[in-house]
Design an enzyme around this catalytic site. Sequence first.
Site, PDB file in Angstrom:
ATOM      1  N   GLU A 137      16.614  46.336  -8.785  1.00  0.00           N
ATOM      2  CA  GLU A 137      15.690  45.268  -9.194  1.00  0.00           C
ATOM      3  C   GLU A 137      16.447  44.085  -9.791  1.00  0.00           C
ATOM      4  OE1 GLU A 137      13.669  45.235 -12.926  1.00  0.00           O
ATOM      5  OE2 GLU A 137      14.178  47.336 -13.352  1.00  0.00           O
ATOM      6  N   LYS A 176       9.195  36.225 -13.779  1.00  0.00           N
ATOM      7  CA  LYS A 176       9.139  37.690 -13.691  1.00  0.00           C
ATOM      8  C   LYS A 176       7.983  38.039 -12.757  1.00  0.00           C
ATOM      9  CE  LYS A 176       7.669  41.564 -16.562  1.00  0.00           C
ATOM     10  NZ  LYS A 176       7.103  41.878 -17.887  1.00  0.00           N
ATOM     11  N   VAL A 181      10.085  46.644 -11.435  1.00  0.00           N
ATOM     12  CA  VAL A 181      10.091  47.942 -10.740  1.00  0.00           C
ATOM     13  C   VAL A 181       9.003  47.958  -9.673  1.00  0.00           C
ATOM     14  CG1 VAL A 181       9.616  50.414 -11.022  1.00  0.00           C
ATOM     15  CG2 VAL A 181      11.133  49.227 -12.641  1.00  0.00           C
ATOM     16  N   ASP A 205      -2.969  47.387 -21.831  1.00  0.00           N
ATOM     17  CA  ASP A 205      -1.655  47.021 -21.290  1.00  0.00           C
ATOM     18  C   ASP A 205      -0.969  48.247 -20.690  1.00  0.00           C
ATOM     19  OD1 ASP A 205       0.741  45.923 -20.598  1.00  0.00           O
ATOM     20  OD2 ASP A 205       1.158  45.023 -22.544  1.00  0.00           O
ATOM     21  N   SER A 243       1.617  49.022 -17.460  1.00  0.00           N
ATOM     22  CA  SER A 243       2.463  48.345 -16.473  1.00  0.00           C
ATOM     23  C   SER A 243       2.008  48.636 -15.049  1.00  0.00           C
ATOM     24  CB  SER A 243       3.908  48.816 -16.639  1.00  0.00           C
ATOM     25  OG  SER A 243       4.699  48.258 -15.601  1.00  0.00           O
ATOM     26  N   ALA A 244       2.084  47.599 -14.223  1.00  0.00           N
ATOM     27  CA  ALA A 244       1.792  47.760 -12.789  1.00  0.00           C
ATOM     28  C   ALA A 244       2.795  48.702 -12.122  1.00  0.00           C
ATOM     29  CB  ALA A 244       1.800  46.398 -12.103  1.00  0.00           C
ATOM     30  N   ASP A 245       3.908  48.977 -12.796  1.00  0.00           N
ATOM     31  CA  ASP A 245       4.880  49.932 -12.235  1.00  0.00           C
ATOM     32  C   ASP A 245       4.213  51.286 -11.955  1.00  0.00           C
ATOM     33  OD1 ASP A 245       6.726  47.942 -12.779  1.00  0.00           O
ATOM     34  OD2 ASP A 245       7.787  49.051 -14.342  1.00  0.00           O
ATOM     35  N   LYS A 262      11.440  53.341 -22.285  1.00  0.00           N
ATOM     36  CA  LYS A 262      11.668  53.105 -23.706  1.00  0.00           C
ATOM     37  C   LYS A 262      10.471  53.576 -24.513  1.00  0.00           C
ATOM     38  CE  LYS A 262      14.993  49.412 -23.737  1.00  0.00           C
ATOM     39  NZ  LYS A 262      14.961  48.481 -22.605  1.00  0.00           N
TER      40      LYS A 262
HETATM   41  N1  PSU Z   1      11.940  48.406 -19.368  1.00  0.00           N
HETATM   42  C1  PSU Z   1      13.228  48.263 -19.727  1.00  0.00           C
HETATM   43  N2  PSU Z   1      13.967  47.259 -19.164  1.00  0.00           N
HETATM   44  C2  PSU Z   1      13.419  46.379 -18.265  1.00  0.00           C
HETATM   45  C3  PSU Z   1      12.040  46.551 -17.895  1.00  0.00           C
HETATM   46  C4  PSU Z   1      11.346  47.566 -18.480  1.00  0.00           C
HETATM   47  O1  PSU Z   1      13.712  49.033 -20.524  1.00  0.00           O
HETATM   48  O2  PSU Z   1      14.108  45.457 -17.794  1.00  0.00           O
HETATM   49  C5  PSU Z   1      11.430  45.616 -16.889  1.00  0.00           C
HETATM   50  C6  PSU Z   1      11.361  46.282 -15.508  1.00  0.00           C
HETATM   51  O3  PSU Z   1      11.568  45.301 -14.515  1.00  0.00           O
HETATM   52  C7  PSU Z   1       9.928  46.777 -15.454  1.00  0.00           C
HETATM   53  C8  PSU Z   1       9.211  45.674 -16.201  1.00  0.00           C
HETATM   54  O4  PSU Z   1       9.418  46.924 -14.147  1.00  0.00           O
HETATM   55  O5  PSU Z   1      10.087  45.338 -17.266  1.00  0.00           O
HETATM   56  C9  PSU Z   1       7.867  46.109 -16.710  1.00  0.00           C
HETATM   57  O6  PSU Z   1       7.178  45.000 -17.195  1.00  0.00           O
HETATM   58  P1  PSU Z   1       5.635  45.144 -17.563  1.00  0.00           P
HETATM   59  O7  PSU Z   1       5.613  46.074 -18.737  1.00  0.00           O
HETATM   60  O8  PSU Z   1       5.192  43.754 -17.903  1.00  0.00           O
HETATM   61  O9  PSU Z   1       4.958  45.709 -16.346  1.00  0.00           O
HETATM   62 MN    MN Z   2       1.933  44.649 -19.271  1.00  0.00          MN
END
Ligand code: PSU
Ligand code: MN
Length: 307
Positions: A30, A91, A111, A143, A145-147, A164
């Site tokens: 990524e 992003k 991701v 909240d 994540s879309a992951d 994390k």
């Molecule tokens: N967690 C980490 N390092 C990162 C990310 C998450 O420890 O760099 C990044 C990854 O690209 C992950 C994104 O897909 O943050 C998730 O963002 P969000 O929570 O907004 O979906």
């Molecule tokens: Mn989010």
Amino acid sequence: MTAMNLERYLDITPEIARAVSENRPVVALESTILSHGMPYPQNLEFAHKVEEIIRAEGAVPATTAILGGKLKVGLTADELERMCKPGDIGKVSRRDVAVYLAQKRDGATTVATTMLIASLAGIRIFATGGIGGVHRGAQETFDISADLQELANTPVGVVCAGAKSLLDLGLTLEYLETYGVPVLGVRTEDFPAFYCRSSGLKVDYRIDTEAEIAGILRTKWELGLKGGAVIANPIPEEYALDYDEMEQVITKALDMAKEQGVHGKATTPFLLAAIKDMTHGVSLASNLELAYNNARVAARIAVAYCK
Ligand code: PSU
Ligand code: MN
């Protein structure tokens, strides 16, 4: 997604395209981890080294990004530099993809987006640092994540050091279970918490070899089961940080985010930067090492998957 006119948007380097078509191992990477997860110039050094590690294992690296209206699979040295230099790189999660392509904006892939692009390019294995997940307090903020939805729907195995603990890791695992995403521990029973080898939670299955992991992925997809897998690979012992110390730092970062009213897609980058500042760069060294370790394991899985 049934993609029409895919070739209009997908820009794969000849080396990667050839490897995919000859069923040789490829590992996706990524770019949000570069643009929003690490400072310059350490991110650029990391971007090159992580690719070298994958090559040393006999696989082809495929760093993804969105540049000039294209879904890029494989970046030149100049493009890597563009992703790493501080600037105007957005992003890009799944919801942002069409806007960035249509408006020819440059963006870093999360991701979720990396999984999407990898699957369009025929790549099955992806290495990163940590995945997004269910945030603490998601009961109020929604909240998530879309992951996690991408893992539910898109057939890519994601090698990560867990996630994390700024996230609610227990709820993240519940969510993955509901959506049918297996969580496989690489030579461990414990679900890792990024900087720490254990979160106190368990993975679904401990798997001891890369070949077995490849076999599980193959079986899942031969059955036509949709979605991916979380391949949780703990940080090497010598780089692991103390859990209680990290917990204090993370709690402080979460308080700061709340005080400053940070929300939406800014939340994760804000927390990552705050954690890095508070640990004076110690966390960065760990972050680099766990990601190298994930790249190595991912490459071995990719090699086994192609046998
Ligand atoms: N967690 C980490 N390092 C990162 C990310 C998450 O420890 O760099 C990044 C990854 O690209 C992950 C994104 O897909 O943050 C998730 O963002 P969000 O929570 O907004 O979906
Ligand atoms: Mn989010």
